[in-house]
Write an enzyme that holds these catalytic residues in place. Structure first.
Site, PDB file in Angstrom:
ATOM      1  N   ILE A  56       0.838  -1.197   0.000  1.00 24.26           N
ATOM      2  CA  ILE A  56       0.000   0.000   0.000  1.00 24.26           C
ATOM      3  C   ILE A  56       0.868   1.240   0.000  1.00 24.26           C
ATOM      4  CG2 ILE A  56      -0.227   0.158   2.540  1.00 24.26           C
ATOM      5  CD1 ILE A  56      -3.198   0.920   2.044  1.00 24.26           C
ATOM      6  N   CYS A  57       0.406   2.265  -0.731  1.00 27.17           N
ATOM      7  CA  CYS A  57       1.099   3.557  -0.721  1.00 27.17           C
ATOM      8  C   CYS A  57       0.030   4.637  -0.663  1.00 27.17           C
ATOM      9  CB  CYS A  57       2.002   3.697  -1.946  1.00 27.17           C
ATOM     10  SG  CYS A  57       1.149   3.656  -3.534  1.00 27.17           S
ATOM     11  N   GLY A  58       0.244   5.745  -1.358  1.00 21.39           N
ATOM     12  CA  GLY A  58      -0.772   6.791  -1.340  1.00 21.39           C
ATOM     13  C   GLY A  58      -1.932   6.489  -2.263  1.00 21.39           C
TER      14      GLY A  58
ATOM     15  N   MET B 258      -3.704   4.466   0.698  1.00 21.58           N
ATOM     16  CA  MET B 258      -4.153   5.099   1.939  1.00 21.58           C
ATOM     17  C   MET B 258      -5.114   6.242   1.686  1.00 21.58           C
ATOM     18  SD  MET B 258      -3.143   3.486   4.584  1.00 21.58           S
ATOM     19  CE  MET B 258      -3.595   4.709   5.827  1.00 21.58           C
TER      20      MET B 258
END
Length: 468
Positions: free
Chosen positions: A428-430, A457
């Protein structure tokens, strides 16, 4: 006086052409390696490029000084600072710049001033239009000394040099350019998004007076406190910066008018190159990569952040085979990679993933996972799924999923041991771009079940799911 500012997105590089209409002479400041736009601007404005100026030895891109001089038949004089010692003087410098040296083209004069801090040899170039004033500079090319809203970082040469360079930076900003008038226009070497400074503003020029009034880094405080404030929350520098310093200090190779990587490899030849150690770089979107890709491929989607992430994760000692979304993208891929010295571009896989599939060769995929499905799975059996958060430290501190493993995506290849291999991993990242890079790196390490969390996120927070 003519002034042309060239902006390179992603790396947020600012280069310049400064010309004098009467004499028809021009100076190029801090050129990038793809030099055609400089030549075209000069030609369209009846200018002859006489000089090339480097404000310092760059850390984030390959200098185009040698490339430009070679293309122009060796005519321009390359000016590099000799004030940081022999180790910081590139061998391709035609003229070794000292304090107070100058260049004159018609009624335009450039005076050099030593302003160490970001680097030991750094110079600023003060520009005078002598038809208007002999004594007051109209503008100043500040390189990485001073940006709009920020100043250059003094921490790129390691901890031992950091204290000395921070002291020099303090003196340069508050003493060495202290006599430069507020009316002087500021033209830096980078804009917003560059990792050569912290929180650089989005505008690409300013005045010295405006910066003195509104830039926190130009508000004088006791030196120790000022340095502490400057270095606090400084973004992590990619490891390729060290390589760029070495390349620019030694002198980058000249590529010539033909970009590398224009060859097309049929499947048999492509497989042979891969068996010989070539790396597959898939520049398609994260969605296309997730659906199907060549085993072992690294996904870095072509876009604004492509070159930065290529610098973070690609090795310099391997040939690169590209799988583009379209063959017409290869020139952009090649330009972006060569800007950061990744010159070993063998070519592209003809037909890409579709040809690979149709030949009945093995393919891999990355499984998509919505934030709601992730939340449900964590609630059911939290210890059977690892959430790998590959965002920056600052993003992590602003909110993350409880129990997630945090590793900056650019450093993942050095920290695989932090990610358990005996269970599924949800990256997961932005928004999903960096997570796709991470997912591809995990698959290269033979992690069996890898997910990319859709929307990252941003989606997690929008869904009002819990954060720590």
């Amino acid at each position: 006086m003519l002034l042309h500012q060239r902006y390179v997105p992603g790396l947020a590089i600012l280069s310049y052409v400064l010309g004098d209409e009467e004499s028809g002479e021009a100076v190029v400041i801090d050129p990038v390696r793809d030099i055609e736009p400089f030549i075209r601007y000069a030609r369209d404005n009846d200018l002859h490029i006489r000089h090339i100026v480097e404000t310092h030895v760059h850390a984030d891109f390959v200098s185009g000084a040698r490339e430009l001089k070679e293309r122009l038949g060796g005519e321009p004089t390359i000016h590099c600072s000799a004030m940081g010692g022999k180790e910081w003087l590139p061998p391709y410098a035609d003229r070794q710049v000292r304090q107070g040296d100058r260049i004159e083209i018609g009624r335009v004069r450039i005076d050099f001033r030593h302003v160490p801090g970001h680097t030991p040899e750094h110079v600023a170039a003060l520009v005078y239009d002598t038809s208007r004033s002999e004594d007051e500079p109209w503008l100043m090319f500040t390189g990485d000394l001073l940006f709009v809203g920020a100043v250059g970082r003094p921490d790129l040469l390691g901890e031992q040099e950091q204290k000395r360079l921070a002291h020099e930076l303090y003196k340069s900003l508050f003493e060495r350019i202290g006599d430069v008038p507020d009316t002087t226009e500021v033209f830096p070497a980078h804009g917003a998004g560059s990792l050569c400074g912290k929180a650089i503003a989005s505008r690409r020029s300013s005045t010295l007076g405006f910066e003195r009034r509104f830039s926190a880094s130009l508000h004088k405080a006791p030196e120790e406190q000022w340095t502490r404030d400057l270095l606090g929350d400084m973004p992590m520098a990619p490891p390729y910066f060290t390589t760029m310093k070495q390349v620019n200090r030694d002198g980058p190779p000249v590529l010539g008018p033909m970009l590398p990587g224009q060859k097309r490899f049929k499947l048999k030849a492509a497989r042979e190159r891969i068996e010989q150690g070539a790396l597959v770089l898939d520049t398609r979107s994260k969605e296309a990569f997730a659906a199907a890709h060549i085993p072992g491929a690294i996904n870095i989607g072509l876009g604004k952040h492509f070159a930065t992430w290529a610098g973070w994760v690609l090795p310099y000692d391997r040939d690169i085979l590209v799988v583009p979304a379209d063959a017409g993208e290869m020139p952009e891929v090649a330009v972006s990679l060569t800007r950061i010295g990744l010159d070993r571009i063998a070519g592209q896989v003809e037909g890409g993933t579709s040809a690979w599939e149709q030949a009945g060769l093995p393919i891999e995929s990355v499984r998509p996972l919505s934030v709601h499905d992730l939340h449900r799975r964590l609630g059911e059996v939290p210890d059977r799924l690892t959430v790998l958060d590959v965002r920056t430290e600052q993003e992590w501190d602003e909110g993350h999923i409880d129990g997630a493993v945090h590793v900056h995506g650019g450093l993942l290849q050095d920290h695989f041991k932090k990610v358990p291999k005996d269970r599924p991993v949800a990256a997961i990242c932005g928004s999903g771009y960096r997570a796709s890079v991470a997912a591809s790196l995990l698959q290269r390490q033979e992690y069996d079940e890898v997910y990319n969390v859709l929307g990252g996120m941003t989606a997690w927070k929008a869904a009002k799911l819990p954060t720590g």
